[in-house]
Each structure stands twice: as C-alpha cells, then as structure tokens.
Write a protein that holds these residues in place. Structure first.
Motif, PDB file in Angstrom:
ATOM      1  N   HIS A 180       0.821  -1.212   0.000  1.00 35.14           N
ATOM      2  CA  HIS A 180       0.000   0.000   0.000  1.00 35.14           C
ATOM      3  C   HIS A 180       0.856   1.264   0.000  1.00 35.14           C
ATOM      4  O   HIS A 180       0.457   2.275  -0.574  1.00 35.14           O
ATOM      5  CB  HIS A 180      -0.937  -0.010   1.209  1.00 35.14           C
ATOM      6  N   ALA A 181       2.033   1.211   0.615  1.00 35.43           N
ATOM      7  CA  ALA A 181       2.885   2.392   0.678  1.00 35.43           C
ATOM      8  C   ALA A 181       3.376   2.813  -0.692  1.00 35.43           C
ATOM      9  O   ALA A 181       3.571   4.012  -0.946  1.00 35.43           O
ATOM     10  CB  ALA A 181       4.063   2.126   1.611  1.00 35.43           C
ATOM     11  N   VAL A 182       3.603   1.850  -1.587  1.00 33.93           N
ATOM     12  CA  VAL A 182       4.146   2.187  -2.900  1.00 33.93           C
ATOM     13  C   VAL A 182       3.093   2.135  -4.000  1.00 33.93           C
ATOM     14  O   VAL A 182       3.382   2.489  -5.147  1.00 33.93           O
ATOM     15  CB  VAL A 182       5.316   1.247  -3.264  1.00 33.93           C
TER      16      VAL A 182
ATOM     17  N   ASP B   1       0.287   3.915  -4.526  1.00 28.17           N
ATOM     18  CA  ASP B   1      -0.034   5.237  -5.049  1.00 28.17           C
ATOM     19  C   ASP B   1       0.625   6.266  -4.150  1.00 28.17           C
ATOM     20  O   ASP B   1       0.140   6.567  -3.061  1.00 28.17           O
ATOM     21  CB  ASP B   1      -1.551   5.453  -5.083  1.00 28.17           C
ATOM     22  N   GLU B   2       1.757   6.785  -4.593  1.00 24.92           N
ATOM     23  CA  GLU B   2       2.512   7.728  -3.775  1.00 24.92           C
ATOM     24  C   GLU B   2       1.909   9.124  -3.790  1.00 24.92           C
ATOM     25  O   GLU B   2       2.416  10.038  -3.128  1.00 24.92           O
ATOM     26  CB  GLU B   2       3.968   7.767  -4.253  1.00 24.92           C
ATOM     27  N   ASN B   3       0.809   9.316  -4.513  1.00 20.18           N
ATOM     28  CA  ASN B   3       0.154  10.624  -4.560  1.00 20.18           C
ATOM     29  C   ASN B   3      -0.880  10.811  -3.458  1.00 20.18           C
ATOM     30  O   ASN B   3      -1.458  11.897  -3.334  1.00 20.18           O
ATOM     31  CB  ASN B   3      -0.517  10.827  -5.930  1.00 20.18           C
TER      32      ASN B   3
ATOM     33  N   ASP C   9       0.171   8.439   3.167  1.00 17.86           N
ATOM     34  CA  ASP C   9       0.399   7.085   3.664  1.00 17.86           C
ATOM     35  C   ASP C   9      -0.425   6.878   4.925  1.00 17.86           C
ATOM     36  O   ASP C   9      -0.179   7.512   5.958  1.00 17.86           O
ATOM     37  CB  ASP C   9       1.891   6.893   3.961  1.00 17.86           C
TER      38      ASP C   9
ATOM     39  N   GLY D 268       5.552  12.092   5.632  1.00 20.03           N
ATOM     40  CA  GLY D 268       5.791  10.664   5.617  1.00 20.03           C
ATOM     41  C   GLY D 268       7.259  10.321   5.763  1.00 20.03           C
ATOM     42  O   GLY D 268       8.053  11.079   6.336  1.00 20.03           O
TER      43      GLY D 268
ATOM     44  N   ASP E 194      10.777   8.192   3.767  1.00 16.41           N
ATOM     45  CA  ASP E 194      11.427   7.409   2.721  1.00 16.41           C
ATOM     46  C   ASP E 194      11.703   6.046   3.345  1.00 16.41           C
ATOM     47  O   ASP E 194      12.565   5.918   4.229  1.00 16.41           O
ATOM     48  CB  ASP E 194      12.722   8.092   2.286  1.00 16.41           C
TER      49      ASP E 194
ATOM     50  N   HIS F  10       6.542   5.212  11.315  1.00 14.09           N
ATOM     51  CA  HIS F  10       5.813   4.392  10.356  1.00 14.09           C
ATOM     52  C   HIS F  10       5.441   3.093  11.030  1.00 14.09           C
ATOM     53  O   HIS F  10       6.243   2.473  11.732  1.00 14.09           O
ATOM     54  CB  HIS F  10       6.637   4.111   9.102  1.00 14.09           C
TER      55      HIS F  10
ATOM     56  N   ASN G  84      -6.372   2.628  -2.338  1.00 14.00           N
ATOM     57  CA  ASN G  84      -5.938   3.625  -1.368  1.00 14.00           C
ATOM     58  C   ASN G  84      -6.776   4.879  -1.560  1.00 14.00           C
ATOM     59  O   ASN G  84      -7.358   5.099  -2.625  1.00 14.00           O
ATOM     60  CB  ASN G  84      -4.458   3.970  -1.546  1.00 14.00           C
TER      61      ASN G  84
ATOM     62  N   HIS H 280      -5.826   1.624   5.615  1.00 18.81           N
ATOM     63  CA  HIS H 280      -6.323   1.977   4.290  1.00 18.81           C
ATOM     64  C   HIS H 280      -7.761   1.536   4.041  1.00 18.81           C
ATOM     65  O   HIS H 280      -8.340   1.876   3.008  1.00 18.81           O
ATOM     66  CB  HIS H 280      -5.440   1.348   3.213  1.00 18.81           C
TER      67      HIS H 280
END
Length: 458
Positions: free
Chosen positions: A24-26, A28-30, A33, A119, A121, A147, A221, A383
């Motif tokens: 889920h984190a990657v 949709d990075e728009n 998180d 968030g 990296d 996180h 998401n 999510h």
C-alpha cells in the motif's frame, strides 16, 4: 554500504503484514500514507532537553526494529535492513510565544499533521522522528511520529517505559535488561509449517458465497479517514465485562459479534467477513510480550449470521470459532485468500487495543529524574474504507474510521449507532435475536444518557 564503519547490522525478511503495508505504501505515492502514526506524551517538571534527546538516541540504538528500513530486490521481494547507528531526527520548539495553551496545541497539531503528510522514505532509517515542544514553564509535549512498519501498538508502552528509564539513567543502556531482537520472531515465523494452517483456513472459509465489501467500487488507497466516536458508559462497560467473565468469553468477542451485525445490516449479507488485527505475539516464543517491533497481523473473521440466534449466543460462538484458529493467525492474508480461492475477502477491519498505550498507564505519573509523564494519546489508521477501533477503559470507547471517498458521514454515524445498540444488548438483553437488534433500540438503551458522537483524536 560497507565502508570504514559497518553501516548495516543485518538483513532480514519481512513479516506477512509488513509485506501488505509495503504494497500500500508504494501503490499510489500521490495519496497520504495511511500507516504513518504518532504518539504524543504530555510531560511536566524540570525537563533537560539534551538528556531526553540522549535517551531517545539510546532507545533507537537499543532496538533493531527502530533502525530498520525496507527495500525491494529486482524480483519484487521486500526485505528489511537494520542500520548500525542511524542519525535520529530530533526537533525542539518553544511554543510559549504562540499565546494560550489552546493556541500552542493548535500550532503543534498543525506541525504534526505536516509531519504526517511528509511521511518517510522507507529505504532510509530510522522510520521515526521526535519533536519536543515546550508549551509552558514546566510543560512539554513529546511527539513521536513513526511508520507502522517498525512498531505496533503493543510495542508503544514498552518503549515509553524504557524511554523514561533511560532518561532517569542519563541514557545509560545498562539500566535496562538485554533486548530480545525482533529477528527471533522472524525465525519463529519461518519455522511454521504451512500445511496445517492451510487446512484450518480452508475449512473456516469453506462455502463462503463471496467477499464482504461495504464499498466495492472504492479505490485501493484513498484519503486519510475521518472518525466517528461512540462509547458505552462506565456502568454498561462494567456490566459487559462482568457478563463476559461469567461466560468465559472476552469483551473483544462481544465487540466482534456486534460488529458482525453492523456489517450484516450495511451490506445485506448473512455470511460476513471482516479483518481482525491480532497481536501476533506467540506464547511459544518466550519474552514475546516484551519485544519491540511489528508483530501484528490482520486475518479474516467469518461470521455466519443466524437471524433467530440470541446475540449472547453469537458472542460465545464467535469466541469458540476464533479460538480454534488462534495457532494459525500468523499467516499472510494473501495466502489465506489463495487457500479460499478469493482475491479479496473484506474491506472493513476491527482492532481491540487491549494494551495501555492510549492513556499510557504503563508509564504512569512516576517521577523520572524530576520529569513526570502525565499522559498522552496515540493515533494509528489504515487503508480500509471502514474500520473499528475498540479502546478499553472505565468507559469502552469505540472509534469508527471511515474514508470519506468510500463511506459518507451519515453511514458512519449510522454504523456507530448500530454498534452501540448491539453491544448494549449483549449484556442487557442477551436473548435478543440478532435479526431484532435494530428493531427495538429503546430496550437496549433504556435508562442511559446518549453517548457522545465526537471526541478528539487519540
């Protein structure tokens, strides 16, 4: 990453739910998180900021899970690497010029919201940061943004106790017993034979007519959730606990039974599935209850609704059925879906937060070198379009998180009302058929003032 100083301590696998969170984190990075979390401690007394910073650094150095980052191999497989001594992000602010305490709190909340939006990296450790805000002459707020990949809720009271002890010792790690590393849990997971778990989950989900989806068209998401709150009064909370103890069941089973009736009402289904967060700390692993890291897992809870079955009997049945699956709660959800021939099983979840992280009673108001921990609050989200968090205490609080793109405010408030009504009926009218729960709300809510519909986050 190997130079004059060894930068990586070890490379480890990921747990089943970490794998899901990384997806889920990657994905949709728009969008924000949903698995960035925070804990805020209210502190009083003469605080030595540098001493607290050293304690925080010692805390991170002590636990490998707090020094982990996550990367992907070319195959797509995720792994975690544990850094040797990553720099710990630390920020100090004086909010006294902001004006009143209310204005200082508002300013701090805005800063923490910004931290949430920023968030992390995930490939650069550590995946947590500290913010110490001075709000009065002898008043501070310590905020830990982290996180969820590296910490679960059960770890937070342990960390706060240790942070207080390290502050009292001036950051001396010898003041605490040796750590049992999170790696031991990963080794335990790797030794679990999958065959018995596969049989158990196939049997538990056999004949399921389909997934239980409250928002079947929702994106995977979405925006961060809004919250609707309700609760049982203290008298009802005590009565529910006494009822559960007399029947050898948990309050958690009562919450699951009530939630099953709510999901049934909202979806029109009589065979429902929702996700349940489990602690993931196996009794077979000595010391698991004191380990720090990410142990939790989300597994399906299936409830076949029988309209004439009394709500009290449903609670007992759920407890029995879930107990039979306890030794199989460590497996990844994707495997359970595969064993059930389903690509998806549910889009709602429950979590019974039976650990003292919300009011931080584990830390208490003990004096730590002149510093007192007065309390605090924590907040985690996920999510799913609709999630229930049950927060035990003198009054059982119930938080329904709903993504506004998938579940509107009216539906969320209606779900909260149905949930409160069903839970009250468990101990006041346990012979009530589940089909009749929302037909006679007055009996279930008699002689009790209305519960509040909103509460501050945390």
């Amino acid at each position: 990453m190997n130079g004059p100083r060894r930068m990586v301590e070890e490379v480890l696998a990921v747990t089943p739910l970490q794998e899901g969170l990384l997806f889920h984190a990657v994905f949709d990075e728009n969008v924000p998180d949903a698995y960035v979390s925070r804990l805020v401690l209210a502190l009083s007394g003469e605080l030595d900021a540098d001493r607290l910073r050293r304690a925080a650094q010692a805390l991170v150095a002590r636990h490998p899970a707090l020094r982990s980052a996550f990367r992907q191999r070319r195959s797509g497989e995720w792994f975690q690497l544990v850094a040797t001594r990553p720099a710990v992000p630390w920020q100090e602010l004086d909010l006294r010029p902001a004006g009143s305490p209310a204005e200082a709190d508002k300013h701090l909340e805005a800063l923490l919201d910004e931290h949430h939006r920023t968030g992390f990296d995930l490939g650069r450790p550590p995946l947590l940061r500290f913010l110490l805000a001075r709000t009065g002459e002898d008043r501070h707020q310590l905020a830990v943004t982290y996180h969820h990949l590296v910490l679960d809720g059960w770890s937070m009271p342990i960390l706060m106790r240790e942070l207080a002890a390290l502050y009292g010792s001036g950051g001396d790690p010898s003041a605490l017993p040796p750590v049992r590393p999170h790696r031991d849990h990963l080794d335990w997971l790797a030794r679990r034979p999958p065959e018995q778990s596969a049989r158990a989950w196939r049997q538990a989900l056999a004949g399921l007519p389909g997934p239980t989806l409250i928002a079947p068209d929702a994106d995977r998401n979405g925006p961060l959730p809004r919250s609707v709150w309700t609760r049982l009064g203290e008298r009802d909370t005590r009565a529910l606990g006494a009822w559960a103890r007399a029947r050898g069941v948990t309050v958690n089973s009562a919450v699951q039974a009530a939630w099953a009736t709510v999901i049934g009402r909202l979806t029109g289904r009589d065979d429902v599935v929702f996700g349940t967060t489990v602690s993931g700390r196996p009794p077979e692993l000595p010391g698991a209850e004191e380990m720090v890291g990410f142990f939790i897992n989300t597994v399906p809870t299936r409830v076949r609704m029988r309209p004439a079955e009394p709500i009290g009997d449903l609670v007992v049945r759920i407890q029995r059925e879930q107990t039979a699956l306890m030794e199989h709660q460590h497996v990844r959800l994707s495997d359970i879906q595969r064993w059930s021939d389903r690509t998806v099983l549910f889009d709602t979840s429950t979590a019974f937060e039976n650990y003292p992280a919300d009011d931080l009673s584990a830390v208490g108001s003990a004096d730590h070198a002149g510093l007192r921990v007065e309390g605090g609050s924590g907040r985690t989200t996920n999510h799913f379009p609709l999630s229930l968090y049950a927060l035990p205490g003198p009054a059982l609080r119930l938080r329904l998180d709903h993504r506004p793109d998938a579940v509107d405010d009216v539906t969320a408030r209606h779900a909260a009302e149905l949930l409160e009504r069903a839970l009250t009926a468990v101990h006041r009218a346990p012979a009530t058929p589940t089909a009749a729960l929302d037909a006679a709300p007055a009996a279930a809510r008699a002689a009790r003032p209305p519960a509040p519909r909103a509460a501050p986050p945390g």
